[in-house]
Write an enzyme that holds these catalytic residues in place. Structure first.
Site, PDB file in Angstrom:
ATOM      1  N   GLY A  44       0.831  -1.202   0.000  1.00  0.00           N
ATOM      2  CA  GLY A  44       0.000   0.000   0.000  1.00  0.00           C
ATOM      3  C   GLY A  44       0.863   1.250   0.000  1.00  0.00           C
TER       4      GLY A  44
ATOM      5  N   ARG B 255       0.495  -5.043  -4.915  1.00  0.00           N
ATOM      6  CA  ARG B 255       0.635  -6.072  -3.878  1.00  0.00           C
ATOM      7  C   ARG B 255       1.063  -7.401  -4.492  1.00  0.00           C
ATOM      8  NH1 ARG B 255      -0.711  -4.106   0.920  1.00  0.00           N
ATOM      9  NH2 ARG B 255      -2.268  -2.454   1.075  1.00  0.00           N
TER      10      ARG B 255
ATOM     11  N   ASP C 115       5.598  -5.066   5.730  1.00  0.00           N
ATOM     12  CA  ASP C 115       5.944  -6.441   6.074  1.00  0.00           C
ATOM     13  C   ASP C 115       5.977  -7.362   4.848  1.00  0.00           C
ATOM     14  OD1 ASP C 115       6.493  -8.375   8.195  1.00  0.00           O
ATOM     15  OD2 ASP C 115       4.613  -9.273   7.556  1.00  0.00           O
TER      16      ASP C 115
ATOM     17  N   THR D 258       4.990   2.155   6.081  1.00  0.00           N
ATOM     18  CA  THR D 258       3.574   1.776   6.099  1.00  0.00           C
ATOM     19  C   THR D 258       2.822   2.723   7.014  1.00  0.00           C
ATOM     20  OG1 THR D 258       1.897   0.210   6.873  1.00  0.00           O
ATOM     21  CG2 THR D 258       4.046  -0.035   7.835  1.00  0.00           C
TER      22      THR D 258
ATOM     23  N   ASP E  52       0.461   1.842   8.645  1.00  0.00           N
ATOM     24  CA  ASP E  52       0.009   1.038   9.786  1.00  0.00           C
ATOM     25  C   ASP E  52       0.991   1.085  10.965  1.00  0.00           C
ATOM     26  OD1 ASP E  52      -2.011   0.298   8.049  1.00  0.00           O
ATOM     27  OD2 ASP E  52      -1.162  -1.671   7.602  1.00  0.00           O
TER      28      ASP E  52
ATOM     29  N   ASP F 107       3.349  -0.885  11.674  1.00  0.00           N
ATOM     30  CA  ASP F 107       3.403  -2.199  12.325  1.00  0.00           C
ATOM     31  C   ASP F 107       4.637  -3.031  11.965  1.00  0.00           C
ATOM     32  OD1 ASP F 107       2.753  -2.724   9.702  1.00  0.00           O
ATOM     33  OD2 ASP F 107       1.090  -4.076  10.148  1.00  0.00           O
TER      34      ASP F 107
ATOM     35  N   MET G 137      -7.928   2.895   9.117  1.00  0.00           N
ATOM     36  CA  MET G 137      -7.152   1.729   8.663  1.00  0.00           C
ATOM     37  C   MET G 137      -6.175   1.289   9.745  1.00  0.00           C
ATOM     38  SD  MET G 137      -6.234   2.417   4.693  1.00  0.00           S
ATOM     39  CE  MET G 137      -7.337   1.978   3.377  1.00  0.00           C
ATOM     40  N   GLY G 138      -5.319   0.361   9.371  1.00  0.00           N
ATOM     41  CA  GLY G 138      -4.288  -0.092  10.306  1.00  0.00           C
ATOM     42  C   GLY G 138      -4.080  -1.588  10.310  1.00  0.00           C
ATOM     43  N   ARG G 139      -4.946  -2.275   9.561  1.00  0.00           N
ATOM     44  CA  ARG G 139      -4.867  -3.727   9.486  1.00  0.00           C
ATOM     45  C   ARG G 139      -4.986  -4.316  10.896  1.00  0.00           C
ATOM     46  NH1 ARG G 139      -1.326  -5.627   4.698  1.00  0.00           N
ATOM     47  NH2 ARG G 139      -3.281  -5.505   3.597  1.00  0.00           N
TER      48      ARG G 139
ATOM     49  N   GLU H  22     -10.118  -0.786  11.694  1.00  0.00           N
ATOM     50  CA  GLU H  22     -10.755  -1.728  10.757  1.00  0.00           C
ATOM     51  C   GLU H  22     -10.516  -3.183  11.134  1.00  0.00           C
ATOM     52  OE1 GLU H  22      -8.897  -1.412   6.896  1.00  0.00           O
ATOM     53  OE2 GLU H  22      -6.899  -1.780   7.701  1.00  0.00           O
TER      54      GLU H  22
ATOM     55  N   ARG I  75     -24.115   7.898  13.472  1.00  0.00           N
ATOM     56  CA  ARG I  75     -23.623   7.836  12.093  1.00  0.00           C
ATOM     57  C   ARG I  75     -22.219   7.226  12.103  1.00  0.00           C
ATOM     58  NH1 ARG I  75     -28.254   9.013  11.437  1.00  0.00           N
ATOM     59  NH2 ARG I  75     -29.104  10.811  10.298  1.00  0.00           N
TER      60      ARG I  75
ATOM     61  N   HIS J   3      -9.001   5.119   1.965  1.00  0.00           N
ATOM     62  CA  HIS J   3      -7.761   5.511   1.282  1.00  0.00           C
ATOM     63  C   HIS J   3      -7.484   7.012   1.298  1.00  0.00           C
ATOM     64  CE1 HIS J   3      -8.420   1.411   0.018  1.00  0.00           C
ATOM     65  NE2 HIS J   3      -7.132   1.355  -0.241  1.00  0.00           N
TER      66      HIS J   3
ATOM     67  N   GLN K 246      -6.793   8.423   3.813  1.00  0.00           N
ATOM     68  CA  GLN K 246      -5.657   8.462   4.751  1.00  0.00           C
ATOM     69  C   GLN K 246      -4.311   8.271   4.055  1.00  0.00           C
ATOM     70  OE1 GLN K 246      -7.003   5.937   8.515  1.00  0.00           O
ATOM     71  NE2 GLN K 246      -8.217   5.467   6.730  1.00  0.00           N
ATOM     72  N   ARG K 247      -4.337   7.612   2.918  1.00  0.00           N
ATOM     73  CA  ARG K 247      -3.058   7.247   2.296  1.00  0.00           C
ATOM     74  C   ARG K 247      -2.537   8.295   1.322  1.00  0.00           C
ATOM     75  NH1 ARG K 247      -3.673   1.219   1.335  1.00  0.00           N
ATOM     76  NH2 ARG K 247      -3.060   1.684  -0.793  1.00  0.00           N
TER      77      ARG K 247
HETATM   78  O1  F6P Z   1      -1.226  -1.702   4.879  1.00  0.00           O
HETATM   79  C1  F6P Z   1      -1.714  -0.446   4.587  1.00  0.00           C
HETATM   80  C2  F6P Z   1      -3.195  -0.471   4.386  1.00  0.00           C
HETATM   81  O2  F6P Z   1      -3.576   0.845   4.100  1.00  0.00           O
HETATM   82  C3  F6P Z   1      -4.004  -1.070   5.534  1.00  0.00           C
HETATM   83  O3  F6P Z   1      -4.165  -0.148   6.565  1.00  0.00           O
HETATM   84  C4  F6P Z   1      -5.269  -1.465   4.810  1.00  0.00           C
HETATM   85  O4  F6P Z   1      -5.937  -2.524   5.462  1.00  0.00           O
HETATM   86  C5  F6P Z   1      -4.765  -1.903   3.481  1.00  0.00           C
HETATM   87  O5  F6P Z   1      -3.536  -1.263   3.267  1.00  0.00           O
HETATM   88  C6  F6P Z   1      -5.679  -1.593   2.323  1.00  0.00           C
HETATM   89  O6  F6P Z   1      -5.149  -2.151   1.186  1.00  0.00           O
HETATM   90  P1  F6P Z   1      -5.594  -1.825  -0.300  1.00  0.00           P
HETATM   91  O7  F6P Z   1      -5.025  -0.479  -0.672  1.00  0.00           O
HETATM   92  O8  F6P Z   1      -4.989  -2.919  -1.090  1.00  0.00           O
HETATM   93  O9  F6P Z   1      -7.091  -1.797  -0.306  1.00  0.00           O
END
Ligand code: F6P
Length: 340
Positions: free
Chosen positions: A10, A71, A102, A124, A126, A128, A168-170, A220, A264, A270, A272-273
């Site tokens: 990601g 990925r 990872d 990442t 996350d 992590d 997010m954060g897995r 999540e 609500r 995404h 966040q990314r």
């Molecule tokens: O590992 C980063 C992350 O943003 C996680 O927080 C999230 O679960 C995952 O990637 C989402 O992945 P994708 O962009 O493949 O939907």
């Protein structure tokens, strides 16, 4: 030497700063760098991008990654590992810099086991990855989540509602933890703690009666027990697509049903990314990218550059992969100080 560089997994803010640092640090020492597109897919299929110094000018503060990401798992299908090694030979790459979380670093370790010369840079949102205090991307992404929570506070207060923010954060709760702490949530739910619905409802009722609204942050990755569940979708590394479980929406339904408080939810996903990296991530990505080049120049293949305290150092890839870094009890103790 001829360096190769890829960004896998990601995306997150800071990737371009890291690419730039690799290219310019290597260039300063008299070495050139070739980019591989779209993570390990680029290595497998020999998709390249020349990276002269001019190609990385002006990218430091840009979100995403100029190399693209994916990925793709180069060790999932028979024959792909050989293709990766063949590409490295064909392109005359002396050392590959793998920038990723990872999964990407695990693939880097596998490559090292097969004789590939590789060094790693952890990233990442996350946060992590084991062995490093922070990964770049985390601060910028979480700042977006905090901003979202503050916006939700305004509207929750206006309408006397409860609002659940899903982040997010897995399977690590760092993003939720930091969002809850920095944004002043009334209750924050992370995967590291068993879900306790009675406690959640008590916090929501307490916040709503004290000031007329309640804010909940949920990761999540939390396990809510019986729920609608995911569609079963998985990525190439076998990870469940967690956002499909929509735990925030499910929690909102449960809160409203149990308390009668109009509720609500918001899943910022995404959002966040994307966006520009913040100061911390720019500097960390720059330090780690440069350090990875230094590791390679010192012949320390199979290592990954990490932040430990004030220092950047190299540790074996083996120590950084496999077991994600999760939220520790001291952080949880601090977090619960501020429950409503
Ligand atoms: O590992 C980063 C992350 O943003 C996680 O927080 C999230 O679960 C995952 O990637 C989402 O992945 P994708 O962009 O493949 O939907």
């Amino acid at each position: 030497m001829r360096f190769g560089v890829l960004t896998g997994g990601g995306d997150c803010p800071g990737l371009n700063a890291a690419i730039r640092a690799v290219v310019l640090r290597a260039g300063r020492a008299g070495h050139e760098t070739l980019g591989f597109r779209d993570g390990w897919k680029g290595l497998r299929d020999d998709l390249t991008m020349p990276l002269p110094g001019a190609a990385v000018q002006g990218i430091l503060g840009r979100g995403g990654t100029i190399l693209g990401s994916s990925r793709t798992n180069p060790f999932a299908k028979e024959g792909d590992a050989e293709k990766v090694l063949a590409t490295l030979g064909r392109e005359k790459i002396d050392v590959l810099v793998a920038i990723g979380g990872d999964d990407t670093l695990t693939a880097a370790r596998e490559l090292a086991k097969r004789g590939g010369k590789v060094v790693g840079v952890p990233k990442t949102m996350d946060n992590d990855v084991a062995g490093t205090d922070w990964t770049f991307g985390f601060h910028s992404a979480t700042a977006v989540a905090v901003d979202a929570l503050e916006r939700l506070r305004d509207t929750a207060a206006s309408h006397h509602r409860a609002i659940v923010l899903e982040v997010m954060g897995r399977h690590a709760g760092w993003v939720a933890l930091a969002t809850g702490l920095a944004g002043g949530a009334d209750v924050t739910l992370v995967p590291e703690e068993k879900y306790d619905e009675t406690a959640l409802l008590a916090h929501v009722r307490s916040a709503a009666s004290a000031r007329g609204y309640a804010l909940v942050v949920v990761s999540e990755g939390i396990d809510l027990g019986p729920q609608r569940g995911s569609t079963g979708g998985k990525d190439e590394f076998g990870h469940e697509l967690l956002r499909e479980r929509e735990v925030g929406a499910e929690l909102a339904r449960r809160i409203e049903a149990a308390t009668g408080i109009e509720t609500r939810s918001a899943q910022i996903g995404h959002i966040q990314r994307g966006g520009a990296p913040e100061l911390f991530d720019r500097i960390l990505a720059t330090r780690l990218g440069a350090a990875a080049v230094d590791l390679a120049l010192a012949g320390r293949f199979g290592e990954v550059a990490v932040l430990q305290g004030p220092r950047i150092r190299g540790i074996p890839l083996e120590e950084a992969v496999g077991t994600p870094k999760i939220v520790t009890p001291d952080w949880l103790d601090l977090l619960h100080t501020f429950d409503a």
